[in-house]
Design a protein around this motif. Structure first.
Motif, mmCIF file in Angstrom:
data_model
loop_
_atom_site.group_PDB
_atom_site.id
_atom_site.type_symbol
_atom_site.label_atom_id
_atom_site.label_comp_id
_atom_site.label_asym_id
_atom_site.label_seq_id
_atom_site.Cartn_x
_atom_site.Cartn_y
_atom_site.Cartn_z
ATOM 1 N N LEU A 40 0.811 -1.214 0.000
ATOM 2 C CA LEU A 40 0.000 0.000 0.000
ATOM 3 C C LEU A 40 0.847 1.268 0.000
ATOM 4 O O LEU A 40 0.337 2.344 -0.279
ATOM 5 C CB LEU A 40 -0.938 0.010 1.215
ATOM 6 C CG LEU A 40 -2.122 -0.946 1.147
ATOM 7 C CD1 LEU A 40 -2.925 -0.884 2.427
ATOM 8 C CD2 LEU A 40 -2.997 -0.636 -0.041
ATOM 9 N N ASP A 41 2.129 1.153 0.304
ATOM 10 C CA ASP A 41 2.975 2.337 0.338
ATOM 11 C C ASP A 41 3.178 2.929 -1.058
ATOM 12 O O ASP A 41 3.605 4.079 -1.188
ATOM 13 C CB ASP A 41 4.316 2.049 1.002
ATOM 14 C CG ASP A 41 5.072 0.911 0.352
ATOM 15 O OD1 ASP A 41 4.450 0.159 -0.421
ATOM 16 O OD2 ASP A 41 6.274 0.777 0.621
ATOM 17 N N ILE A 44 -0.478 4.892 -0.986
ATOM 18 C CA ILE A 44 -0.777 5.744 0.167
ATOM 19 C C ILE A 44 0.526 6.325 0.699
ATOM 20 O O ILE A 44 1.554 5.641 0.756
ATOM 21 C CB ILE A 44 -1.464 4.916 1.277
ATOM 22 C CG1 ILE A 44 -2.733 4.264 0.735
ATOM 23 C CG2 ILE A 44 -1.814 5.772 2.463
ATOM 24 C CD1 ILE A 44 -3.328 3.263 1.682
ATOM 25 N N PRO A 47 1.181 4.362 4.959
ATOM 26 C CA PRO A 47 0.334 3.177 5.113
ATOM 27 C C PRO A 47 0.181 2.709 6.560
ATOM 28 O O PRO A 47 -0.766 1.998 6.882
ATOM 29 C CB PRO A 47 1.024 2.113 4.264
ATOM 30 C CG PRO A 47 2.413 2.584 4.083
ATOM 31 C CD PRO A 47 2.391 4.075 4.201
ATOM 32 N N GLY A 52 -4.425 4.890 6.797
ATOM 33 C CA GLY A 52 -3.961 3.779 5.964
ATOM 34 C C GLY A 52 -4.474 2.444 6.463
ATOM 35 O O GLY A 52 -4.881 1.585 5.678
ATOM 36 N N HIS A 56 -7.097 -0.155 4.662
ATOM 37 C CA HIS A 56 -6.789 -1.586 4.568
ATOM 38 C C HIS A 56 -7.973 -2.415 5.085
ATOM 39 O O HIS A 56 -8.377 -3.401 4.463
ATOM 40 C CB HIS A 56 -5.536 -1.872 5.375
ATOM 41 C CG HIS A 56 -4.919 -3.192 5.089
ATOM 42 N ND1 HIS A 56 -3.582 -3.397 5.106
ATOM 43 C CD2 HIS A 56 -5.448 -4.396 4.786
ATOM 44 C CE1 HIS A 56 -3.315 -4.654 4.834
ATOM 45 N NE2 HIS A 56 -4.446 -5.270 4.634
#
Length: 86
Positions: A40-41, A44, A47, A52, A56
């Motif tokens: 996800l980094d 976002i 994360p 974040g 998720h």
């Protein structure tokens, strides 16, 4: 006779609801576990921030809902197959 029939329907509806809840929760947990591998980094900024982590969780709920819906539909369709050969 009618009370017995109503009790059977109530039991079947209760069992169906319980199965749906358990399958939905298991699919959300499975989706959460599968999404742990997602980077996800790249999407976002932070994360590990609360936002974040909330994203998720929401992704896991949405994905789990769709998977559970598919599984429950498939279970219902397979239950209807026995009526095909009457």
């Amino acid at each position: 006779m009618e009370q017995l029939l109503n009790a059977d329907y109530s039991g079947a509806i209760g069992t169906s609801g319980l199965v749906s809840m358990v399958v939905s929760l298991l699919c959300v947990v499975l989706s959460w576990w599968a999404l742990q591998n997602l980077k996800l980094d790249l999407v976002i900024r932070y994360p590990k921030s609360p936002q974040g982590r909330l994203l998720h969780l929401l992704l896991a709920i949405v994905l789990g809902h769709f998977v559970a819906g598919f599984l429950l539909d498939y279970l219902g369709w397979s239950g209807m197959m026995r009526n095909l050969f009457y």
